[in-house]
Design a protein around this motif. Structure first.
Motif, PDB file in Angstrom:
ATOM      1  N   TRP A  66       0.832  -1.203   0.000  1.00 42.84           N
ATOM      2  CA  TRP A  66       0.000   0.000   0.000  1.00 42.84           C
ATOM      3  C   TRP A  66       0.865   1.252   0.000  1.00 42.84           C
ATOM      4  O   TRP A  66       0.594   2.209  -0.732  1.00 42.84           O
ATOM      5  N   ALA A  67       1.917   1.251   0.807  1.00 39.03           N
ATOM      6  CA  ALA A  67       2.815   2.407   0.844  1.00 39.03           C
ATOM      7  C   ALA A  67       3.440   2.639  -0.529  1.00 39.03           C
ATOM      8  O   ALA A  67       3.487   3.767  -1.022  1.00 39.03           O
ATOM      9  N   ALA A  68       3.922   1.577  -1.164  1.00 43.17           N
ATOM     10  CA  ALA A  68       4.541   1.698  -2.489  1.00 43.17           C
ATOM     11  C   ALA A  68       3.553   2.243  -3.508  1.00 43.17           C
ATOM     12  O   ALA A  68       3.893   3.105  -4.330  1.00 43.17           O
TER      13      ALA A  68
ATOM     14  N   ALA B 188       8.881  -2.109   6.533  1.00 42.92           N
ATOM     15  CA  ALA B 188       7.428  -2.304   6.597  1.00 42.92           C
ATOM     16  C   ALA B 188       7.054  -3.742   6.911  1.00 42.92           C
ATOM     17  O   ALA B 188       6.104  -4.270   6.351  1.00 42.92           O
ATOM     18  N   ALA B 189       7.797  -4.385   7.798  1.00 44.55           N
ATOM     19  CA  ALA B 189       7.453  -5.772   8.134  1.00 44.55           C
ATOM     20  C   ALA B 189       7.846  -6.089   9.559  1.00 44.55           C
ATOM     21  O   ALA B 189       7.256  -5.580  10.480  1.00 44.55           O
ATOM     22  N   LEU B 190       8.846  -6.917   9.705  1.00 43.07           N
ATOM     23  CA  LEU B 190       9.233  -7.417  11.010  1.00 43.07           C
ATOM     24  C   LEU B 190       9.938  -6.367  11.856  1.00 43.07           C
ATOM     25  O   LEU B 190      10.647  -5.515  11.342  1.00 43.07           O
TER      26      LEU B 190
ATOM     27  N   ILE C 212      14.257   7.605   7.409  1.00 47.21           N
ATOM     28  CA  ILE C 212      13.686   6.279   7.628  1.00 47.21           C
ATOM     29  C   ILE C 212      12.255   6.498   8.100  1.00 47.21           C
ATOM     30  O   ILE C 212      12.014   7.191   9.086  1.00 47.21           O
ATOM     31  N   ILE C 213      11.314   5.918   7.366  1.00 49.61           N
ATOM     32  CA  ILE C 213       9.906   5.982   7.751  1.00 49.61           C
ATOM     33  C   ILE C 213       9.526   4.597   8.246  1.00 49.61           C
ATOM     34  O   ILE C 213       9.472   3.644   7.475  1.00 49.61           O
ATOM     35  N   GLU C 214       9.273   4.494   9.526  1.00 50.05           N
ATOM     36  CA  GLU C 214       8.964   3.203  10.127  1.00 50.05           C
ATOM     37  C   GLU C 214       7.485   2.883   9.930  1.00 50.05           C
ATOM     38  O   GLU C 214       6.630   3.574  10.448  1.00 50.05           O
ATOM     39  N   ALA C 215       7.221   1.831   9.164  1.00 52.24           N
ATOM     40  CA  ALA C 215       5.845   1.448   8.833  1.00 52.24           C
ATOM     41  C   ALA C 215       5.477   0.117   9.471  1.00 52.24           C
ATOM     42  O   ALA C 215       4.700  -0.652   8.916  1.00 52.24           O
TER      43      ALA C 215
END
Length: 135
Positions: free
Chosen positions: A27-29, A95-97, A114-117
Motif C-alpha cells: 500500500w505504501a509503495a 514495513a514488516a518485522l 527512515i519511515i517506520e511502517a
C-alpha cells in the motif's frame, strides 16, 4: 498529500527503498508512486527486486498476487534481500518485522530518512545511534 516542509523534502524527486512488500509495504509503495515518488527496490519473503529507474508497482502487485510473492518479477533485477537496507536512497521504509534495523547494520544504512511502517523496526540500540547521527 505527503508534505515534508520542515526537511525540505520533495517526494516527486525522491528515491525510495521498501524493505518488505507485504500488506503495509504494498500500500505504501502504491501511494508513493501515485504521489510521484520512485520506488527502486522492494523485498518480501520470496526475494528482492531492484530497478534504478523505478519499479512498476501495479505490475509488481499483479505478479505478487499471481505468484504468491515477488520472486521471478521481470520488472527489475533480482538482488540479495539483505543488502536492501544499505542501498543508497532518500527514504528507507521498513514495513514488516521488528528489529530489522539493529546495532549490526545501522552504521551501514545510507538513507537520508527512515519511515517506520511497522511496530519497532528499529531496535533500541540502533535507535539511540540514529538519534545521535541525526543531530
Amino acid at each position: 498529500g505527503l508534505q515534508w516542509r520542515h526537511h525540505q523534502w520533495q517526494l516527486q524527486s525522491s528515491v525510495l527503498d521498501m524493505s518488505v512488500f507485504g500488506n503495509i509495504g504494498s500500500w505504501a509503495a502504491q501511494l508513493i508512486t501515485e504521489a510521484g515518488g520512485k520506488v527502486v527496490s522492494i523485498r518480501d519473503v520470496t526475494g528482492a527486486v531492484k530497478n534504478s529507474n523505478g519499479i512498476d508497482i501495479a505490475k509488481l502487485m499483479k505478479h505478487s498476487a499471481e505468484n504468491r510473492g515477488i520472486k521471478g518479477f521481470d520488472g527489475g533485477d533480482a538482488v540479495d534481500p539483505t543488502l536492501l537496507l544499505t542501498e543508497e536512497c532518500d527514504v528507507l521504509i521498513p514495513a514488516a518485522l521488528g528489529g530489522v534495523i539493529n546495532k549490526d547494520n545501522v552504521d551501514a544504512i545510507k538513507a537520508k530518512y527512515i519511515i517506520e511502517a511497522v511496530n519497532h523496526p528499529t531496535d533500541p540500540e540502533a535507535t539511540r545511534f540514529g538519534q545521535r547521527r541525526a543531530c
